[in-house]
Scaffold this motif. Structure first.
Motif, PDB file in Angstrom:
ATOM      1  N   SER A 158       0.827  -1.214   0.000  1.00 14.14           N
ATOM      2  CA  SER A 158       0.000   0.000   0.000  1.00 14.14           C
ATOM      3  C   SER A 158       0.856   1.257   0.000  1.00 14.14           C
ATOM      4  O   SER A 158       0.534   2.241  -0.686  1.00 14.14           O
ATOM      5  CB  SER A 158      -0.928  -0.005   1.227  1.00 14.14           C
ATOM      6  OG  SER A 158      -1.826  -1.082   1.167  1.00 14.14           O
ATOM      7  N   GLU A 159       1.956   1.241   0.751  1.00 18.04           N
ATOM      8  CA  GLU A 159       2.837   2.410   0.817  1.00 18.04           C
ATOM      9  C   GLU A 159       3.455   2.691  -0.552  1.00 18.04           C
ATOM     10  O   GLU A 159       3.497   3.851  -0.997  1.00 18.04           O
ATOM     11  CB  GLU A 159       3.931   2.174   1.850  1.00 18.04           C
ATOM     12  CG  GLU A 159       4.941   3.311   1.964  1.00 18.04           C
ATOM     13  CD  GLU A 159       5.974   3.047   3.038  1.00 18.04           C
ATOM     14  OE1 GLU A 159       5.707   3.378   4.206  1.00 18.04           O
ATOM     15  OE2 GLU A 159       7.056   2.493   2.711  1.00 18.04           O
ATOM     16  N   ARG A 163       0.734   4.149  -2.732  1.00 16.86           N
ATOM     17  CA  ARG A 163       0.341   5.494  -2.299  1.00 16.86           C
ATOM     18  C   ARG A 163       1.403   6.524  -2.666  1.00 16.86           C
ATOM     19  O   ARG A 163       1.076   7.653  -3.065  1.00 16.86           O
ATOM     20  CB  ARG A 163       0.103   5.490  -0.780  1.00 16.86           C
ATOM     21  CG  ARG A 163      -0.183   6.858  -0.177  1.00 16.86           C
ATOM     22  CD  ARG A 163      -0.616   6.723   1.272  1.00 16.86           C
ATOM     23  NE  ARG A 163       0.265   5.861   2.036  1.00 16.86           N
ATOM     24  CZ  ARG A 163       1.407   6.248   2.586  1.00 16.86           C
ATOM     25  NH1 ARG A 163       1.820   7.503   2.440  1.00 16.86           N
ATOM     26  NH2 ARG A 163       2.137   5.403   3.297  1.00 16.86           N
ATOM     27  N   LYS A 197      10.755   3.386  -0.492  1.00 13.58           N
ATOM     28  CA  LYS A 197      10.832   4.852  -0.433  1.00 13.58           C
ATOM     29  C   LYS A 197      12.256   5.342  -0.170  1.00 13.58           C
ATOM     30  O   LYS A 197      12.542   6.536  -0.341  1.00 13.58           O
ATOM     31  CB  LYS A 197       9.895   5.380   0.648  1.00 13.58           C
ATOM     32  CG  LYS A 197      10.271   5.012   2.071  1.00 13.58           C
ATOM     33  CD  LYS A 197       9.282   5.584   3.065  1.00 13.58           C
ATOM     34  CE  LYS A 197       9.655   5.253   4.498  1.00 13.58           C
ATOM     35  NZ  LYS A 197       8.677   5.819   5.467  1.00 13.58           N
TER      36      LYS A 197
END
Length: 246
Positions: free
Chosen positions: A21-22, A25, A212
């Protein structure tokens, strides 16, 4: 910046679903590699509902000695994905005894991908880059299959040979912290470079690197090539588009 993490083991983080999900997103194009075909279904299920995460069908060479029979399952699942990984060879001391079996399995993977066409492979090649390249030349050199060497540890000559065969290279920050690796990466053309984290097997300080954190590799690439980090991100994204365009 549009970030690309072309090799990450999302299913090996304790918060697997949250990681998927990260990535989605934050808009990070992430390839969730698997180590066995039995891990494919859950990875595929989670990734298929996202825009930015894709699952790769793998059979890790370090697991081949115990799980080589899963190649039959791998073959049955192949038509469900464009992405294959982690696959390849590992001739390091711990796994050298299974190199013969690894070679059989990887050869079969290449043959299946060559027949199917359009597959993109993320390749493990510890102490075995020349052998991997031999197999690519023998089984899948017609240009219908695309290859990305993950965390390449071969020589300058092997990198040049891989480049001539049309291969790409995904690099991570931990790799680029080593002088020998930097010397090899410095010889790779700009249009063959991609980024990865290989999380959770690399670190961002005291915690496992996450997709990230792939900007750390961009920063190091920028310093090596005298380019702003944003320009490196653009370059990697263009390479990613070129890789996936065929």
């Amino acid at each position: 910046m549009r970030l690309v993490d072309l090799h990450c083991h999302l299913d090996l983080y304790p918060d697997f679903e949250a990681m998927v999900s990260e990535c989605d997103r934050l808009g990070i194009f992430t390839l969730a590699v698997t180590t066995t075909p039995k891990a494919w279904s859950r990875n595929h299920k989670l990734a298929s509902s996202t825009k930015f995460v894709r699952a790769a069908l793998g059979l890790h060479p370090q697991l081949v000695a115990e799980r080589w029979k899963e190649i039959e399952l791998w073959e049955r699942l192949l038509d469900q994905t464009r992405y294959v990984g982690e696959v390849g060879l590992d001739a390091g001391p711990r796994y050298h005894s299974s190199l013969g079996r690894q070679t059989e399995v990887f050869r079969h993977i290449l043959q299946c991908c060559a027949r199917a066409g359009g597959k993109i492979l993320s390749i493990h090649s510890v102490r075995s880059a020349s052998k991997v390249l031999d197999l690519i030349e023998e089984e899948a050199s017609d240009g219908r299959t695309r290859f990305v060497f993950h965390w390449f540890t071969g020589s300058v000559a092997e990198a040049r040979r891989a480049t001539e065969l049309g291969c790409y290279f995904s690099v991570n920050a931990e790799m680029l912290s080593k002088e020998r690796a930097r010397a090899v990466v410095a010889t790779i053309p700009d249009d063959r470079l991609l980024t990865e984290t290989d999380g959770p097997f690399t670190w961002n300080g005291q915690i496992s690197a996450r997709p990230k954190d792939v900007g750390a590799a961009l920063s190091l690439l920028g310093k090596m090539r005298g380019l702003p980090e944003t320009r490196c991100a653009e370059l990697v994204f263009q390479n990613f588009k070129a890789l996936t365009a065929h």
